[in-house]
Design a protein around this motif. Structure first.
Motif, PDB file in Angstrom:
ATOM      1  N   GLN B 255       0.827  -1.199   0.000  1.00 31.61           N
ATOM      2  CA  GLN B 255       0.000   0.000   0.000  1.00 31.61           C
ATOM      3  C   GLN B 255       0.863   1.252   0.000  1.00 31.61           C
ATOM      4  OE1 GLN B 255      -2.645  -0.050   3.269  1.00 31.61           O
ATOM      5  NE2 GLN B 255      -4.235  -1.149   2.162  1.00 31.61           N
ATOM      6  N   MET B 258       1.089   5.911   4.614  1.00 25.49           N
ATOM      7  CA  MET B 258       0.214   6.947   5.138  1.00 25.49           C
ATOM      8  C   MET B 258       1.026   8.202   5.490  1.00 25.49           C
ATOM      9  SD  MET B 258      -2.220   6.558   8.458  1.00 25.49           S
ATOM     10  CE  MET B 258      -0.910   6.347   9.654  1.00 25.49           C
ATOM     11  N   LYS B 279      -0.602   2.347   6.665  1.00 24.51           N
ATOM     12  CA  LYS B 279      -1.844   2.263   7.442  1.00 24.51           C
ATOM     13  C   LYS B 279      -1.881   0.943   8.209  1.00 24.51           C
ATOM     14  CE  LYS B 279      -6.468   3.786   6.054  1.00 24.51           C
ATOM     15  NZ  LYS B 279      -6.550   4.949   6.876  1.00 24.51           N
ATOM     16  N   GLY B 280      -2.185   1.005   9.474  1.00 27.73           N
ATOM     17  CA  GLY B 280      -2.343  -0.208  10.276  1.00 27.73           C
ATOM     18  C   GLY B 280      -1.059  -0.954  10.548  1.00 27.73           C
ATOM     19  N   GLU B 281       0.059  -0.307  10.302  1.00 29.28           N
ATOM     20  CA  GLU B 281       1.332  -0.996  10.463  1.00 29.28           C
ATOM     21  C   GLU B 281       1.881  -0.835  11.887  1.00 29.28           C
ATOM     22  OE1 GLU B 281       5.271  -1.413   7.677  1.00 29.28           O
ATOM     23  OE2 GLU B 281       4.474   0.581   8.039  1.00 29.28           O
ATOM     24  N   ASP B 313       2.137  13.645   4.380  1.00 28.82           N
ATOM     25  CA  ASP B 313       1.146  12.600   4.163  1.00 28.82           C
ATOM     26  C   ASP B 313       0.598  12.786   2.763  1.00 28.82           C
ATOM     27  OD1 ASP B 313      -0.480  14.773   4.353  1.00 28.82           O
ATOM     28  OD2 ASP B 313      -1.500  14.140   6.185  1.00 28.82           O
ATOM     29  N   ARG B 416      -3.958   8.832  14.150  1.00 27.24           N
ATOM     30  CA  ARG B 416      -3.656   7.893  13.067  1.00 27.24           C
ATOM     31  C   ARG B 416      -2.301   7.244  13.278  1.00 27.24           C
ATOM     32  NH1 ARG B 416      -2.464  11.943   7.980  1.00 27.24           N
ATOM     33  NH2 ARG B 416      -1.721  13.692   9.216  1.00 27.24           N
ATOM     34  N   THR B 443      -4.742  -1.539  15.785  1.00 29.56           N
ATOM     35  CA  THR B 443      -4.230  -1.311  14.429  1.00 29.56           C
ATOM     36  C   THR B 443      -5.169  -1.880  13.370  1.00 29.56           C
ATOM     37  OG1 THR B 443      -2.841  -3.254  14.721  1.00 29.56           O
ATOM     38  CG2 THR B 443      -1.802  -1.116  15.022  1.00 29.56           C
ATOM     39  N   GLY B 446      -6.796   0.641  11.321  1.00 31.48           N
ATOM     40  CA  GLY B 446      -6.000   1.441  10.408  1.00 31.48           C
ATOM     41  C   GLY B 446      -5.016   2.366  11.092  1.00 31.48           C
ATOM     42  N   MET B 447      -5.035   2.381  12.418  1.00 29.60           N
ATOM     43  CA  MET B 447      -4.087   3.215  13.144  1.00 29.60           C
ATOM     44  C   MET B 447      -2.694   2.576  13.039  1.00 29.60           C
ATOM     45  SD  MET B 447      -4.179   4.103  17.183  1.00 29.60           S
ATOM     46  CE  MET B 447      -5.896   4.504  17.134  1.00 29.60           C
ATOM     47  N   ALA B 448      -1.669   3.396  12.850  1.00 28.75           N
ATOM     48  CA  ALA B 448      -0.308   2.866  12.810  1.00 28.75           C
ATOM     49  C   ALA B 448       0.346   3.076  14.171  1.00 28.75           C
ATOM     50  CB  ALA B 448       0.497   3.577  11.736  1.00 28.75           C
TER      51      ALA B 448
END
Lengths: 324, 504
Positions: B255, B258, B279-281, B313, B416, B443, B446-448
């Motif tokens: 992806q 972010m 994202k989400g990492e 971003d 985020r 996560t 979508g929160m990193a």
């Protein structure tokens, strides 16, 4: 070997006093007489004595707001006791000193063992002592004991007709004893240690509790002694006397070069702080046209100068560290 | 043995600081005590010096059981300590510091001349000739350190504890200090050396004891141990296989990132680095204490000013020069020392949770009480915060639950990108796993997360990517199956190892 930086504030104090005296002398040559010197010592005797106790307290990083009230209490206590009982003044003095010393010790105990700020504890002590003085009398009580008349008129005639009074000498002795205690005893070293950092002091083996109690007991003792001197000076006891003297004493200590946060200063500096403040008053008396409020203004300015000097000095030593 | 410690334990509310620790010190030995923050080093030392009373176990000095109740008592018994900073009083003279408590006296007064002579004599043994009548504060840290050692040896003379003595010394000063320590070793003192500089440990010490999570991991002779093994002892790796889960399966690959940080750096603090956050990492930051991990986080969150670099971003540049701007950009940061920087112990759980959210809204727009309670109940339930009520002061909760409250505060802000600095420090092992589970939970939305940790298991278990920091530089980046304890330890230990992996 260069000059030790810890001496700077002391030298500044002495320097300001000498310069002030020189200015006064150039304007009023009569200032340089033993009469003026004698009066300077006599008029500021009670302040000098209480300021010695305050110096020790401030060196330890504390504060004692109760001393002004304790002086007033002492005067009232002596006057009332002499009026109501047939005790000899010396016995009353001894009793008084025991009371004020115990009072100081009790405040010290509260400060250490209940871990309360000295400011609040001694503020409470200030109201308490003033209140007790009011309980005993609300009027000014004159002291008319033959022994007192003797004390009041006890002086040594200096060359030039200046009078070195008993209470003036008492102050100089107090300063000397205070200086020895602060700078030449283990107790004094502990006081400086606590002022430098209580945690570290404890690590170095200082008994912080005992030392704190002794510090405030000493301040109480000095306040009591100052009360005796003040009663000799005024010949009476009055519960409204010496309001705000604790703040004047703190000002004398700071102008004397002791750092308000504790850990650095000299008792002898406090003597010069007291004398500088007395000198300003004397100058105003000599001038005759100035309002006596100028004393407060000049003291305020001097305080400001010394606080700035201390800040500057701290920065200077910080630079010194970075350079070494 | 000069000093023997047997199954020493010490517990604080919420943490077991020491659990059955054994330790031996021989006369004429320099013994290193190692471990990451919170491993129990300082607790052990404080139990030895009387600053803490132990809960269980025994301490034998020269075969005699001792139980010092104060530092003074420990000193009198023969255990002297030199701390990194707060040792002596800078407002007293060198001579006063050296003789404090044992001043030579005459007629009840301190004899200044004898005091200075004594002080000069003490320092002469260390080859130091300075004006002892000056304030200690006027001298360099190295001199102060030596004065502290001279005092400790003079007053105690059996066991000398050096707690991070070299942290603020330069190379020449360290050399001088070491020659003094060696001399004292020859004189038969037992010396405990605490340091996080491994080079110094290998250069100076005879034996090494490693603590981790309040337990003794190993004691070995220094010459029998190598750097790699030592680091793996310090960081821990036994749970490696068990801890690894299906994390990578849920990971999103390929992806667009972010957030992108480019050339972010600060002179003298950390060298410029690039960092991309998907994202989400979950990104791990590994390294030893003082390597630049926390500094990296502080730079991103604007606690420290960056001297170079920028953040972007998909909408363009973002400002993060101070925490306020960073929060506005949707960043969150839970600092390492939650007791100091994280929680407000006197406020209730509810008040702590809404603190940051309320601060962002401003005091003109207060959250209604009902809304506050709804938020508090929501997060108490979501994060399983164990508290009898939302109104309980946070200070009364256990460490793990305090950490969850800090986490809840940031989650309420809906950031985020959340930075967690040592989130499992000082909390029970059971709560570790739970915090890790929560990280995965949050996560998913979508929160990193940037996770800073000294625990390798934790990084291996939780992270999609691990960045290794050494000597204030990002030296390696591992991802996917290459995230193993061995790989991380290699990257931390060996300057040359970086080439094995793609440089960050």
């Amino acid at each position: 070997m260069s000059l030790n930086p810890r001496l700077y504030p002391l030298l500044a104090t002495i320097g300001i006093f000498l310069v002030g005296y020189l200015i006064s002398y150039l304007q009023f040559p009569a200032m340089l007489s033993t009469r003026v010197v004698g009066n300077l010592l006599t008029d500021n005797a009670y302040l000098g004595i209480v300021a010695v106790g305050m110096t020790i307290v401030i060196l330890s990083g504390g504060i004692d707001l109760s001393v002004g009230s304790v002086i007033a209490f002492s005067g009232v206590f002596i006057a009332v006791m002499l009026r109501e009982t047939s005790l000899h003044p010396l016995a009353v003095f001894a009793l008084l000193l025991i009371i004020t010393t115990a009072f100081g010790a009790a405040m010290g105990w509260l400060i250490h063992f209940l871990a309360m700020p000295a400011f609040i504890v001694t503020l409470a002590g200030m109201f308490l002592a003033r209140g007790v003085a009011y309980m005993m009398t609300i009027d000014s009580v004159a002291i008319s004991h033959p022994f007192y008349s003797m004390l009041t008129s006890a002086y040594w005639l200096m060359p030039g007709k200046g009078r070195l009074t008993l209470i003036g000498v008492l102050m100089l002795i107090s300063v000397l004893i205070g200086a020895i205690i602060a700078h030449r005893t283990r107790f004094g070293a502990s006081v400086f240690a606590i002022g430098g950092g209580e945690q570290t002091a404890r690590l170095m083996g200082v008994n912080v509790g005992r030392t704190t109690v002794l510090i405030y007991a000493f301040s109480g003792l000095m306040a009591g002694l100052s009360g005796i001197v003040f009663s000799i000076y005024t010949g009476s006891g009055y519960p409204l006397a010496t309001v705000g003297t604790e703040l004047t004493a703190i000002a004398a200590v700071v102008i004397g070069g002791t750092i308000l946060t504790g850990g650095a200063g000299y008792v002898i500096g406090t003597l010069f702080g007291v004398l500088t403040m007395g000198l300003i008053q004397t100058y105003i008396v000599f001038d005759g046209t100035l309002s006596s409020w100028w004393t407060k203004i000049v003291i305020g300015l001097l305080l400001l100068v010394f606080i700035l000097l201390q800040k500057g000095l701290l920065r200077l030593t910080a630079f010194g560290e970075a350079g070494s | 043995m000069l000093l023997s410690i047997r199954s020493l334990s010490k517990e604080f509310p919420g943490t077991k600081a020491l659990q059955g620790v054994d330790f031996d010190l021989a006369a004429g030995e320099v013994h290193a005590l190692l471990g990451e923050n919170g491993a129990g080093k300082s607790t052990l030392i404080k139990c030895l010096t009387g600053a803490y009373r132990r809960d269980a176990g025994e301490i034998l000095l020269d075969g005699q059981a001792i139980d010092p109740a104060s530092t003074a008592e420990a000193q009198a018994l023969g255990i002297g300590t030199v701390y990194q900073e707060v040792n002596l009083l800078p407002n007293l003279t060198v001579a006063q510091n050296l003789t404090f408590g044992r001043e030579p006296r005459r007629f009840g007064m301190v004899n200044r001349r004898a005091q200075s002579a004594r002080a000069r004599e003490m320092l002469a043994q260390y080859g130091i000739d300075i004006d002892v009548e000056r304030d200690l504060g006027a001298y360099s840290v190295a001199i102060r350190q030596i004065v502290a050692i001279a005092r400790a040896v003079e007053f105690s003379g059996k066991v000398l504890i050096l707690d991070e003595p070299t942290a603020s010394l330069d190379a020449a000063e360290v050399k001088m200090l070491f020659s003094i320590v060696r001399k004292l070793r020859e004189q038969g003192l037992g010396i405990i050396f605490v340091s996080h500089f491994l080079d110094q440990v290998f250069e100076l010490t005879d034996r090494i004891t490693v603590l981790r999570n309040g337990r003794k991991i190993v004691t070995e002779r220094t010459r029998d141990i190598n750097r790699l093994r030592l680091i793996s002892y310090m960081l821990g790796r036994e749970l490696e296989e068990a801890a690894r889960d299906q994390r990578t399966a849920t990971k999103s690959i390929g992806q667009k990132p972010m957030l992108r940080f480019e050339g972010l750096g600060c002179k003298g603090v950390i060298e410029p680095f690039d960092l991309e956050v998907g994202k989400g990492e979950v990104i791990g930051l590994a390294g030893l204490l003082g390597s630049g991990r926390t500094e990296t986080a502080e730079l991103i969150f604007g606690v420290r000013g960056a001297s170079s670099g920028a953040a972007q971003d998909d909408k363009g540049r973002i400002a993060h020069a101070n925490p306020r701007e960073a929060i506005a950009a949707g960043f969150g940061f839970t600092p390492e020392d939650r007791k100091v920087d994280g929680i407000v112990a006197e406020l209730s759980v509810r008040e702590n949770i809404i603190l940051a959210l309320q601060a962002r809204r401003g005091w003109a727009a207060p959250l209604s009480r009902a809304e506050q309670e709804r938020l508090a109940d929501h997060y108490i339930g979501l994060l399983d915060i164990r508290t009898s009520s939302a109104e309980k002061p946070v200070g009364e909760l256990s460490g793990g639950n305090q950490q969850k409250v800090v986490l809840a505060r940031w989650l309420a802000m809906n950031p985020r990108f959340l930075i967690l600095d040592e989130p499992t420090r000082g909390i029970d092992v059971g709560a570790h796993a739970e915090i890790l589970r929560l990280i995965q939970e949050i996560t998913k939305e979508g929160m990193a997360v940037l996770l800073i940790s000294s625990e390798l298991d934790e990084l291996v278990a939780a992270c999609d990517r691990v960045i290794v920091v050494r000597d204030r530089r990002h030296v390696a980046e591992l991802d996917g199956d290459r995230i193993t304890s061995e790989a991380i330890v290699h990257a931390i230990a060996q300057p040359g190892a970086a080439s094995q992996f793609e440089a960050a």
